[in-house]
Design an enzyme around this catalytic site. Structure first.
Site, mmCIF file in Angstrom:
data_model
loop_
_atom_site.group_PDB
_atom_site.id
_atom_site.type_symbol
_atom_site.label_atom_id
_atom_site.label_comp_id
_atom_site.label_asym_id
_atom_site.label_seq_id
_atom_site.Cartn_x
_atom_site.Cartn_y
_atom_site.Cartn_z
ATOM 1 N N MET A 50 -3.370 -4.461 -12.820
ATOM 2 C CA MET A 50 -2.259 -4.151 -11.911
ATOM 3 C C MET A 50 -2.105 -2.639 -11.804
ATOM 4 S SD MET A 50 -1.149 -7.031 -10.824
ATOM 5 C CE MET A 50 0.097 -6.284 -9.761
ATOM 6 N N ASP A 52 -5.012 -4.528 -8.102
ATOM 7 C CA ASP A 52 -3.944 -5.072 -7.260
ATOM 8 C C ASP A 52 -2.717 -4.162 -7.295
ATOM 9 O OD1 ASP A 52 -2.186 -6.714 -5.884
ATOM 10 O OD2 ASP A 52 -2.120 -8.281 -7.414
ATOM 11 N N MET A 88 2.279 -15.149 -11.541
ATOM 12 C CA MET A 88 3.258 -14.291 -12.225
ATOM 13 C C MET A 88 4.435 -15.188 -12.572
ATOM 14 S SD MET A 88 2.777 -11.113 -9.599
ATOM 15 C CE MET A 88 2.020 -12.205 -8.394
ATOM 16 N N HIS A 92 -5.775 -13.540 -1.396
ATOM 17 C CA HIS A 92 -4.994 -13.345 -2.626
ATOM 18 C C HIS A 92 -3.592 -13.931 -2.425
ATOM 19 C CE1 HIS A 92 -4.085 -11.197 -6.426
ATOM 20 N NE2 HIS A 92 -2.902 -10.949 -5.882
ATOM 21 N N HIS A 104 -2.678 -15.659 -8.082
ATOM 22 C CA HIS A 104 -2.242 -14.709 -9.112
ATOM 23 C C HIS A 104 -0.900 -15.228 -9.624
ATOM 24 C CE1 HIS A 104 -0.695 -10.286 -9.798
ATOM 25 N NE2 HIS A 104 -0.739 -10.987 -10.914
ATOM 26 N N ASP A 160 0.046 -14.692 -4.155
ATOM 27 C CA ASP A 160 0.913 -14.265 -5.255
ATOM 28 C C ASP A 160 2.008 -15.290 -5.542
ATOM 29 O OD1 ASP A 160 -0.035 -11.544 -5.978
ATOM 30 O OD2 ASP A 160 0.371 -11.149 -3.857
ATOM 31 N N MET A 206 5.250 -16.204 -7.774
ATOM 32 C CA MET A 206 6.284 -15.566 -8.614
ATOM 33 C C MET A 206 7.440 -16.539 -8.819
ATOM 34 S SD MET A 206 6.428 -11.808 -6.872
ATOM 35 C CE MET A 206 4.925 -10.954 -6.393
ATOM 36 N N SER A 227 -3.669 -9.572 0.338
ATOM 37 C CA SER A 227 -2.545 -10.234 -0.333
ATOM 38 C C SER A 227 -1.546 -10.668 0.728
ATOM 39 C CB SER A 227 -1.868 -9.268 -1.307
ATOM 40 O OG SER A 227 -0.589 -9.761 -1.643
HETATM 41 C C1 DX5 Z 1 2.480 -7.450 -6.559
HETATM 42 C C2 DX5 Z 1 1.432 -8.417 -6.065
HETATM 43 C C3 DX5 Z 1 0.459 -7.776 -5.151
HETATM 44 C C4 DX5 Z 1 1.068 -7.207 -3.895
HETATM 45 C C5 DX5 Z 1 0.112 -6.216 -3.291
HETATM 46 O O1 DX5 Z 1 3.219 -8.063 -7.532
HETATM 47 O O2 DX5 Z 1 0.716 -8.959 -7.155
HETATM 48 O O3 DX5 Z 1 -0.622 -8.664 -4.858
HETATM 49 O O4 DX5 Z 1 1.387 -8.189 -2.940
HETATM 50 O O5 DX5 Z 1 0.716 -5.583 -2.198
HETATM 51 P P1 DX5 Z 1 0.495 -4.040 -1.872
HETATM 52 O O6 DX5 Z 1 -0.975 -3.889 -1.573
HETATM 53 O O7 DX5 Z 1 1.372 -3.806 -0.692
HETATM 54 O O8 DX5 Z 1 0.892 -3.270 -3.089
HETATM 55 ZN ZN ZN Z 2 -1.193 -10.059 -6.754
#
Ligand code: DX5
Ligand code: ZN
Length: 223
Positions: free
Chosen positions: A137, A175, A68, A33, A66, A35, A37, A8
């Site tokens: 999650m 994740d 969010m 991956h 991903h 993310d 947001m 990630s």
């Molecule tokens: C959290 C993200 C994850 C996060 C994982 O909202 O969706 O992908 O970056 O990071 P670690 O492995 O540090 O929890």
């Molecule tokens: Zn994620």
């Protein structure tokens, strides 16, 4: 089935993100991956399709977006256009999950449905029939570097049972808070795809750390 490692990059250093991604690929990363947001669905703001385009053009593994964000349907075409080969949306904020997963598939990407830690597994019992993967999650989404919620292990094995019963082709991705000290347990409980953020990028040698995790994942036999 080969177990996959998905670094990630949210946990990476954005100044050096290209070099860091290359280091994870040399170390054996299978998927990147990514993310996304929006500051509404989760209390953080990250990156969007433009940055994904720069990355997807240069890597030869799938990029897993991903999402969010609120109203993901509106942005799915831009993420596919940007090169995302896997796209996941949260069951908690998608009212017409069949429509959304079908849209992702029709645009040519793999469609994933995500569950927050507080969402009952039964919430995806219908969607699992038309999802390519379920993302469980193991932290509350929003930030890298949070602690793995232990209860996720039991949820994982229950989800694996559901998957085996309803759609054996669907992958299970995990994740949040996965590191070298719990990755074997996570794979044994049922994960096919493991996302690791700070567990890779907080290491001095990102390539070596990726390789270490990849070896641990490969050695863990699901029970
Ligand atoms: C959290 C993200 C994850 C996060 C994982 O909202 O969706 O992908 O970056 O990071 P670690 O492995 O540090 O929890
Ligand atoms: Zn994620």
């Amino acid at each position: 089935m080969e177990k996959l490692l998905a670094p990630s990059i949210l946990a990476g250093d954005w100044w050096n993100i290209g070099e860091q991604i290359e280091a994870t690929l040399r170390g054996g990363a299978d998927i990147i991956h990514f993310d996304v947001m929006d500051g509404h669905f989760v209390p953080n703001i990250t990156v969007g399709p433009e940055i994904l385009t720069s990355i997807s053009r240069r890597v030869n593994v799938p990029v897993d977006a991903h999402l969010m964000i609120e109203n993901p349907d509106r942005y799915i075409p831009s993420f596919v256009e940007a090169g995302a080969k896997w796209i996941s949306v949260h069951i908690e904020n998608v009212p017409h999950i069949h429509r959304t997963l079908t849209l992702i598939r029709e645009l040519g990407a793999k469609a994933g449905v995500v569950l927050n830690p507080g969402t009952p597994l039964s919430a995806v019992e219908e969607a699992i029939h038309y999802a390519d993967y379920v993302l469980l999650m193991s932290v509350n989404p929003g930030f890298s570097g949070q602690r793995f919620i232990e209860r996720s292990l039991e949820r994982l094995s229950l989800l694996r049972d559901m998957r085996d019963r309803l759609n054996p082709d669907c992958l299970i991705e995990v994740d949040g808070g996965v590191k070298e000290d719990n990755v074997v347990e996570v794979v044994r409980a049922g994960a096919d795809v493991v996302v690791v953020g700070s567990g890779i990028f907080s290491a001095k040698d990102v390539e070596a750390q990726t390789r270490k995790l990849k070896d641990l994942i490969s050695s863990a036999v699901a029970v």
